[in-house]
Design a protein around this motif. Sequence first.
Motif, PDB file in Angstrom:
ATOM      1  N   UNK A 104       0.835  -1.209   0.000  1.00  0.00           N
ATOM      2  CA  UNK A 104       0.000   0.000   0.000  1.00  0.00           C
ATOM      3  C   UNK A 104       0.868   1.257   0.000  1.00  0.00           C
ATOM      4  N   UNK A 105       1.943   1.225   0.767  1.00  0.00           N
ATOM      5  CA  UNK A 105       2.847   2.375   0.813  1.00  0.00           C
ATOM      6  C   UNK A 105       3.517   2.601  -0.545  1.00  0.00           C
ATOM      7  N   UNK A 106       3.935   1.535  -1.203  1.00  0.00           N
ATOM      8  CA  UNK A 106       4.560   1.668  -2.525  1.00  0.00           C
ATOM      9  C   UNK A 106       3.581   2.244  -3.545  1.00  0.00           C
ATOM     10  N   UNK A 107       2.328   1.804  -3.493  1.00  0.00           N
ATOM     11  CA  UNK A 107       1.319   2.352  -4.410  1.00  0.00           C
ATOM     12  C   UNK A 107       1.084   3.823  -4.104  1.00  0.00           C
ATOM     13  N   UNK A 151      -7.467   2.505   0.545  1.00  0.00           N
ATOM     14  CA  UNK A 151      -8.409   1.390   0.646  1.00  0.00           C
ATOM     15  C   UNK A 151      -7.692   0.058   0.832  1.00  0.00           C
ATOM     16  N   UNK A 152      -6.579  -0.117   0.138  1.00  0.00           N
ATOM     17  CA  UNK A 152      -5.805  -1.350   0.283  1.00  0.00           C
ATOM     18  C   UNK A 152      -5.271  -1.492   1.698  1.00  0.00           C
ATOM     19  N   UNK A 153      -4.768  -0.410   2.254  1.00  0.00           N
ATOM     20  CA  UNK A 153      -4.257  -0.430   3.621  1.00  0.00           C
ATOM     21  C   UNK A 153      -5.360  -0.846   4.600  1.00  0.00           C
ATOM     22  N   UNK A 154      -6.529  -0.205   4.478  1.00  0.00           N
ATOM     23  CA  UNK A 154      -7.646  -0.509   5.383  1.00  0.00           C
ATOM     24  C   UNK A 154      -8.164  -1.929   5.192  1.00  0.00           C
ATOM     25  N   UNK A 155      -8.283  -2.365   3.935  1.00  0.00           N
ATOM     26  CA  UNK A 155      -8.773  -3.716   3.669  1.00  0.00           C
ATOM     27  C   UNK A 155      -7.788  -4.772   4.156  1.00  0.00           C
ATOM     28  N   UNK A 156      -6.505  -4.500   4.020  1.00  0.00           N
ATOM     29  CA  UNK A 156      -5.498  -5.452   4.496  1.00  0.00           C
ATOM     30  C   UNK A 156      -5.549  -5.581   6.011  1.00  0.00           C
ATOM     31  N   UNK A 157      -5.771  -4.472   6.700  1.00  0.00           N
ATOM     32  CA  UNK A 157      -5.886  -4.530   8.160  1.00  0.00           C
ATOM     33  C   UNK A 157      -7.122  -5.318   8.583  1.00  0.00           C
ATOM     34  N   UNK A 158      -8.239  -5.073   7.901  1.00  0.00           N
ATOM     35  CA  UNK A 158      -9.466  -5.810   8.211  1.00  0.00           C
ATOM     36  C   UNK A 158      -9.302  -7.294   7.904  1.00  0.00           C
ATOM     37  N   UNK A 159      -8.631  -7.597   6.797  1.00  0.00           N
ATOM     38  CA  UNK A 159      -8.398  -8.996   6.434  1.00  0.00           C
ATOM     39  C   UNK A 159      -7.540  -9.688   7.482  1.00  0.00           C
ATOM     40  N   UNK A 160      -6.510  -8.994   7.959  1.00  0.00           N
ATOM     41  CA  UNK A 160      -5.625  -9.603   8.948  1.00  0.00           C
ATOM     42  C   UNK A 160      -6.353  -9.846  10.271  1.00  0.00           C
ATOM     43  N   UNK A 183     -10.965 -14.983   1.722  1.00  0.00           N
ATOM     44  CA  UNK A 183     -10.595 -15.447   0.387  1.00  0.00           C
ATOM     45  C   UNK A 183      -9.489 -14.596  -0.217  1.00  0.00           C
ATOM     46  N   UNK A 184      -9.366 -14.683  -1.516  1.00  0.00           N
ATOM     47  CA  UNK A 184      -8.300 -13.988  -2.229  1.00  0.00           C
ATOM     48  C   UNK A 184      -8.792 -12.716  -2.896  1.00  0.00           C
ATOM     49  N   UNK A 185      -9.878 -12.145  -2.399  1.00  0.00           N
ATOM     50  CA  UNK A 185     -10.443 -10.951  -3.019  1.00  0.00           C
ATOM     51  C   UNK A 185      -9.491  -9.774  -3.040  1.00  0.00           C
ATOM     52  N   UNK A 217      -6.219  -9.863  -3.113  1.00  0.00           N
ATOM     53  CA  UNK A 217      -5.183 -10.118  -4.117  1.00  0.00           C
ATOM     54  C   UNK A 217      -5.718  -9.902  -5.530  1.00  0.00           C
ATOM     55  N   UNK A 218      -6.963 -10.293  -5.767  1.00  0.00           N
ATOM     56  CA  UNK A 218      -7.582 -10.071  -7.080  1.00  0.00           C
ATOM     57  C   UNK A 218      -7.731  -8.567  -7.339  1.00  0.00           C
ATOM     58  N   UNK A 219      -8.166  -7.823  -6.318  1.00  0.00           N
ATOM     59  CA  UNK A 219      -8.307  -6.371  -6.471  1.00  0.00           C
ATOM     60  C   UNK A 219      -6.964  -5.720  -6.785  1.00  0.00           C
ATOM     61  N   UNK A 220      -5.916  -6.154  -6.105  1.00  0.00           N
ATOM     62  CA  UNK A 220      -4.580  -5.613  -6.363  1.00  0.00           C
ATOM     63  C   UNK A 220      -4.126  -5.939  -7.785  1.00  0.00           C
ATOM     64  N   UNK A 221      -4.382  -7.145  -8.226  1.00  0.00           N
ATOM     65  CA  UNK A 221      -4.001  -7.552  -9.583  1.00  0.00           C
ATOM     66  C   UNK A 221      -4.735  -6.723 -10.634  1.00  0.00           C
ATOM     67  N   UNK A 222      -6.040  -6.536 -10.440  1.00  0.00           N
ATOM     68  CA  UNK A 222      -6.812  -5.734 -11.394  1.00  0.00           C
ATOM     69  C   UNK A 222      -6.347  -4.281 -11.400  1.00  0.00           C
ATOM     70  N   UNK A 223      -6.007  -3.750 -10.222  1.00  0.00           N
ATOM     71  CA  UNK A 223      -5.507  -2.382 -10.145  1.00  0.00           C
ATOM     72  C   UNK A 223      -4.191  -2.238 -10.917  1.00  0.00           C
TER      73      UNK A 223
END
Length: 118
Positions: A24-27, A64-73, A90-92, A94-100
């Motif tokens: 998330x920081x790199x993005x 959003x990635x940062x927040x979603x990753x925290x919630x996922x963890x 699930x892998x949602x 990772x799929x979102x990151x790939x599509x981005x």
Amino acid sequence: MSGGRLYDPGLQPERTSLAWRRTALAIGVGSLIALRVLPAIAASPELSGWWLVPGIIGLGFAVLLWLAAQARMRGLNAALLDDSPDRLPGAGLLVALTLFVMGCAAVSAALTLLAVWS
């Protein structure tokens, strides 16, 4: 494992969380660089506002990635501590990151072609 817990609360969940944070920081940093560089190389004045869009979208996605990753963890840790592997996320994300990333590649190619043809 006979009679033991499914989950070993070692450092693996923390390493995974840190990896998502770094992503998330790199993005976010890449988006800030895009906000700084893309308007400077705008080929035509009528497209000058559109050159900001990729950077703004990237910053929003980084947050959003940062927040979603925290919630996922949090969900992952809760599911593993309860010994309920059927509730694992699930892998949602990772799929979102790939599509981005694929979308960024397409937008970058389009902007490059616009800059070259102008």
